[in-house]
Design a protein around this motif. Structure first.
Motif, PDB file in Angstrom:
ATOM      1  N   THR A 278      -8.642  -4.354  -2.869  1.00  0.00           N
ATOM      2  CA  THR A 278      -8.826  -3.134  -2.073  1.00  0.00           C
ATOM      3  C   THR A 278      -7.539  -2.834  -1.336  1.00  0.00           C
ATOM      4  OG1 THR A 278     -11.183  -3.626  -1.772  1.00  0.00           O
ATOM      5  CG2 THR A 278     -10.182  -2.028  -0.263  1.00  0.00           C
ATOM      6  N   VAL A 279      -7.086  -1.563  -1.417  1.00  0.00           N
ATOM      7  CA  VAL A 279      -5.869  -1.154  -0.713  1.00  0.00           C
ATOM      8  C   VAL A 279      -6.207  -0.007   0.231  1.00  0.00           C
ATOM      9  CG1 VAL A 279      -4.322  -1.927  -2.546  1.00  0.00           C
ATOM     10  CG2 VAL A 279      -5.196   0.405  -2.588  1.00  0.00           C
ATOM     11  N   PRO A 280      -5.600   0.005   1.425  1.00  0.00           N
ATOM     12  CA  PRO A 280      -5.886   1.077   2.376  1.00  0.00           C
ATOM     13  C   PRO A 280      -4.986   2.300   2.141  1.00  0.00           C
ATOM     14  CG  PRO A 280      -4.504  -0.586   3.397  1.00  0.00           C
ATOM     15  CD  PRO A 280      -4.764  -1.054   2.010  1.00  0.00           C
ATOM     16  N   VAL A 281      -5.554   3.484   2.324  1.00  0.00           N
ATOM     17  CA  VAL A 281      -4.783   4.728   2.337  1.00  0.00           C
ATOM     18  C   VAL A 281      -5.261   5.542   3.535  1.00  0.00           C
ATOM     19  CG1 VAL A 281      -4.420   4.773  -0.155  1.00  0.00           C
ATOM     20  CG2 VAL A 281      -6.427   5.905   0.810  1.00  0.00           C
ATOM     21  N   ASN A 282      -4.361   6.355   4.100  1.00  0.00           N
ATOM     22  CA  ASN A 282      -4.784   7.176   5.232  1.00  0.00           C
ATOM     23  C   ASN A 282      -5.389   8.486   4.740  1.00  0.00           C
ATOM     24  OD1 ASN A 282      -2.638   9.045   4.752  1.00  0.00           O
ATOM     25  ND2 ASN A 282      -1.232   7.678   5.878  1.00  0.00           N
ATOM     26  N   LEU A 283      -5.887   9.267   5.677  1.00  0.00           N
ATOM     27  CA  LEU A 283      -6.601  10.494   5.341  1.00  0.00           C
ATOM     28  C   LEU A 283      -5.701  11.475   4.598  1.00  0.00           C
ATOM     29  CD1 LEU A 283      -9.234  12.055   5.598  1.00  0.00           C
ATOM     30  CD2 LEU A 283      -8.434  12.933   7.807  1.00  0.00           C
ATOM     31  N   ALA A 284      -4.452  11.570   5.039  1.00  0.00           N
ATOM     32  CA  ALA A 284      -3.522  12.501   4.397  1.00  0.00           C
ATOM     33  C   ALA A 284      -3.220  12.081   2.966  1.00  0.00           C
ATOM     34  CB  ALA A 284      -2.235  12.586   5.211  1.00  0.00           C
ATOM     35  N   GLN A 285      -3.039  10.766   2.740  1.00  0.00           N
ATOM     36  CA  GLN A 285      -2.743  10.279   1.394  1.00  0.00           C
ATOM     37  C   GLN A 285      -3.914  10.529   0.448  1.00  0.00           C
ATOM     38  OE1 GLN A 285      -1.834   6.240   2.634  1.00  0.00           O
ATOM     39  NE2 GLN A 285       0.314   6.485   1.982  1.00  0.00           N
ATOM     40  N   ALA A 286      -5.131  10.324   0.966  1.00  0.00           N
ATOM     41  CA  ALA A 286      -6.304  10.558   0.132  1.00  0.00           C
ATOM     42  C   ALA A 286      -6.475  12.047  -0.165  1.00  0.00           C
ATOM     43  CB  ALA A 286      -7.551  10.002   0.814  1.00  0.00           C
ATOM     44  N   ALA A 287      -6.212  12.884   0.828  1.00  0.00           N
ATOM     45  CA  ALA A 287      -6.416  14.330   0.653  1.00  0.00           C
ATOM     46  C   ALA A 287      -5.315  14.968  -0.180  1.00  0.00           C
ATOM     47  CB  ALA A 287      -6.504  15.003   2.010  1.00  0.00           C
ATOM     48  N   LEU A 288      -4.082  14.563   0.028  1.00  0.00           N
ATOM     49  CA  LEU A 288      -2.946  15.207  -0.623  1.00  0.00           C
ATOM     50  C   LEU A 288      -2.444  14.472  -1.850  1.00  0.00           C
ATOM     51  CD1 LEU A 288      -0.931  16.091   2.609  1.00  0.00           C
ATOM     52  CD2 LEU A 288      -2.551  17.540   1.342  1.00  0.00           C
ATOM     53  N   GLY A 289      -2.881  13.220  -1.995  1.00  0.00           N
ATOM     54  CA  GLY A 289      -2.390  12.403  -3.103  1.00  0.00           C
ATOM     55  C   GLY A 289      -1.133  11.649  -2.713  1.00  0.00           C
ATOM     56  N   THR A 290      -0.903  10.503  -3.387  1.00  0.00           N
ATOM     57  CA  THR A 290       0.265   9.694  -3.045  1.00  0.00           C
ATOM     58  C   THR A 290       0.519   8.678  -4.165  1.00  0.00           C
ATOM     59  OG1 THR A 290       1.250   8.316  -1.301  1.00  0.00           O
ATOM     60  CG2 THR A 290      -1.040   7.884  -1.855  1.00  0.00           C
ATOM     61  N   LYS A 291       1.572   7.899  -3.984  1.00  0.00           N
ATOM     62  CA  LYS A 291       1.872   6.798  -4.883  1.00  0.00           C
ATOM     63  C   LYS A 291       1.933   5.508  -4.069  1.00  0.00           C
ATOM     64  CE  LYS A 291       4.382   9.401  -8.423  1.00  0.00           C
ATOM     65  NZ  LYS A 291       5.675   9.552  -9.156  1.00  0.00           N
ATOM     66  N   LEU A 292       1.301   4.445  -4.594  1.00  0.00           N
ATOM     67  CA  LEU A 292       1.247   3.164  -3.887  1.00  0.00           C
ATOM     68  C   LEU A 292       1.810   2.060  -4.760  1.00  0.00           C
ATOM     69  CD1 LEU A 292      -2.402   3.271  -2.458  1.00  0.00           C
ATOM     70  CD2 LEU A 292      -0.292   3.810  -1.226  1.00  0.00           C
ATOM     71  N   LYS A 293       2.448   1.096  -4.116  1.00  0.00           N
ATOM     72  CA  LYS A 293       2.846  -0.128  -4.797  1.00  0.00           C
ATOM     73  C   LYS A 293       1.731  -1.146  -4.629  1.00  0.00           C
ATOM     74  CE  LYS A 293       7.899  -0.097  -4.816  1.00  0.00           C
ATOM     75  NZ  LYS A 293       9.122  -0.845  -4.389  1.00  0.00           N
ATOM     76  N   VAL A 294       1.215  -1.632  -5.738  1.00  0.00           N
ATOM     77  CA  VAL A 294       0.091  -2.578  -5.713  1.00  0.00           C
ATOM     78  C   VAL A 294       0.543  -3.893  -6.327  1.00  0.00           C
ATOM     79  CG1 VAL A 294      -2.265  -3.029  -6.456  1.00  0.00           C
ATOM     80  CG2 VAL A 294      -1.560  -0.690  -5.895  1.00  0.00           C
ATOM     81  N   ARG A 295       0.263  -4.984  -5.626  1.00  0.00           N
ATOM     82  CA  ARG A 295       0.654  -6.315  -6.094  1.00  0.00           C
ATOM     83  C   ARG A 295      -0.277  -6.792  -7.207  1.00  0.00           C
ATOM     84  NH1 ARG A 295      -0.818 -11.480  -4.122  1.00  0.00           N
ATOM     85  NH2 ARG A 295      -1.867 -10.502  -2.340  1.00  0.00           N
ATOM     86  N   THR A 296       0.292  -7.458  -8.207  1.00  0.00           N
ATOM     87  CA  THR A 296      -0.488  -8.047  -9.292  1.00  0.00           C
ATOM     88  C   THR A 296      -0.529  -9.564  -9.106  1.00  0.00           C
ATOM     89  OG1 THR A 296       1.455  -8.188 -10.723  1.00  0.00           O
ATOM     90  CG2 THR A 296       0.111  -6.187 -10.880  1.00  0.00           C
ATOM     91  N   ILE A 297      -1.361 -10.239  -9.900  1.00  0.00           N
ATOM     92  CA  ILE A 297      -1.576 -11.669  -9.723  1.00  0.00           C
ATOM     93  C   ILE A 297      -0.319 -12.485 -10.002  1.00  0.00           C
ATOM     94  CG2 ILE A 297      -2.391 -12.037 -12.073  1.00  0.00           C
ATOM     95  CD1 ILE A 297      -3.713 -13.768  -8.897  1.00  0.00           C
TER      96      ILE A 297
END
Length: 363
Positions: A278-297
């Motif tokens: 699970t990764v957190p995003v803020n309201l603006a990122q969820a509403a407007l869209g964004t790019k996230l760096k997600v760690r893999t195993i």
């Protein structure tokens, strides 16, 4: 002929006793009737033989299962064995023969008893030791090595396993006449076992070793590096041949069974070969869209695109970034959690209300 005592009665435990209860009863009785504690006491020596034989059968999972099967079919009654006929054994002692051919799955009793009590001088390996090793989540997923410490007994370094003090004489054991084994009857059949007086050595020292108290072995902690296969689950086991308990009778060392217990991870959780996070995003990122760096195993990062208007709990799939096991590679699933500020300034609150009014959001 006297009937054989029930092995459960010999140890004073119920037939549903756990291995721990059997071991505890044996240790208590063996300490009480050991020849070292009862010198020149023939009755105590015979009692010790009974206790040792009962423990050798009931402490072995396979032997105990066979023994219990025989009891269920009436081979052991309240008074012991019920023989069907007889043959003459060595010397003047009469030994009985038993035939289980009428019961499904049983041949002659000789084969069955051989599997329980062993044949002649043939030595089986010592019993395996089981330990539980906690391993990190990432090591379980990717594989690796973990240290495991296990307590075993080894030959005493002072006496080399003889049980004799330095300079002491080794005299022939009078109990077994130097053979290292004793043969005795149990309800009509002969049993050969390591001599309890000399512990199967055939010799008794004139003075016991001070390091091991004449036992010939000492308890030590052994540290091993155990290989963890990729994709290991909690409860999965590996067997290390010959890394377990040393057998004082000279048989091969037993095996070490390591059961893995996977520790939880703060970021990942696992379902089969798939990983979830699970990764957190803020309201603006969820509403407007964004790019996230997600760690893999494996420690790398992938860029994940979050579309505009993403709702809380929405999952995104990163193909092939799960756990590899049995030539199958799982996926990684990323769930978003929308975070909300704890406090707003008056200007921020005013701006948010204007935004809510503009898009028709109720508050």
């Amino acid at each position: 002929m006297p009937a054989a005592k029930d092995y459960y009665q010999v140890l004073g435990v119920p037939d549903k006793a756990t291995p721990a209860e059997i071991k505890k009863a044996y240790r208590r009785l063996a300490k009480q009737y050991h020849p070292d504690a009862n010198p020149n006491n023939k009755a105590a020596s015979e009692r010790f033989k009974e206790i040792s034989e009962a423990h050798s059968v009931l402490s072995d999972k396979d032997k105990r299962r066979q023994y219990d099967t025989m009891r269920r079919f009436g081979a052991f009654g309240a008074g012991g064995f019920q023989p069907r006929g007889g043959t003459q054994g060595a010397g003047s002692q009469r030994f009985e023969e038993f035939d289980f051919g009428g019961f499904p799955g049983f041949g002659g009793l000789g084969d069955l008893f051989s599997s329980i009590f062993g044949k002649g001088k043939r030595a089986a390996a010592a019993e395996p030791i089981e330990v539980v090793a906690e391993i990190p989540f990432r090591t379980a997923a990717l594989g690796g090595k973990v240290p495991v410490t296990v307590g075993v007994t080894e030959a005493c370094p002072t006496c080399g396993g003889s049980g004799a003090a330095p300079g002491a004489q080794l005299n022939q054991c009078q109990e077994c006449k130097g053979r290292g084994a004793v043969t005795f009857g149990q309800g009509g059949f002969a049993v050969t076992r390591p001599c309890p007086a000399c512990r199967g050595r055939g010799k008794i020292p004139s003075e016991a070793c001070g390091k091991c108290a004449g036992q010939g072995e000492v308890s030590v902690s052994k540290r091993l590096l155990v290989t963890v296969p990729p994709g290991t689950d909690s409860g999965q086991r590996v067997r290390l041949k010959g890394q377990g308990q040393r057998d004082p009778g000279g048989a091969a060392a037993g095996d070490l069974l390591v059961t893995f217990q996977v520790q939880p991870d703060r970021f990942f959780r696992r379902e089969g070969v798939d990983l979830y996070c699970t990764v957190p995003v803020n309201l603006a990122q969820a509403a407007l869209g964004t790019k996230l760096k997600v760690r893999t195993i494996d420690g790398r990062h992938v860029v994940l695109k979050i579309p505009a208007g993403s709702q809380p709990g929405r999952r995104f799939r990163i193909k092939g970034q799960g756990i590899e096991k049995n030539r199958r590679r799982g996926d990684q699933f990323v769930e978003i959690a929308i975070t909300v500020p704890d406090k707003l300034t008056k200007d921020q609150e005013k701006a948010l209300k204007q935004f809510a009014d503009a898009v028709g959001m109720k508050y």
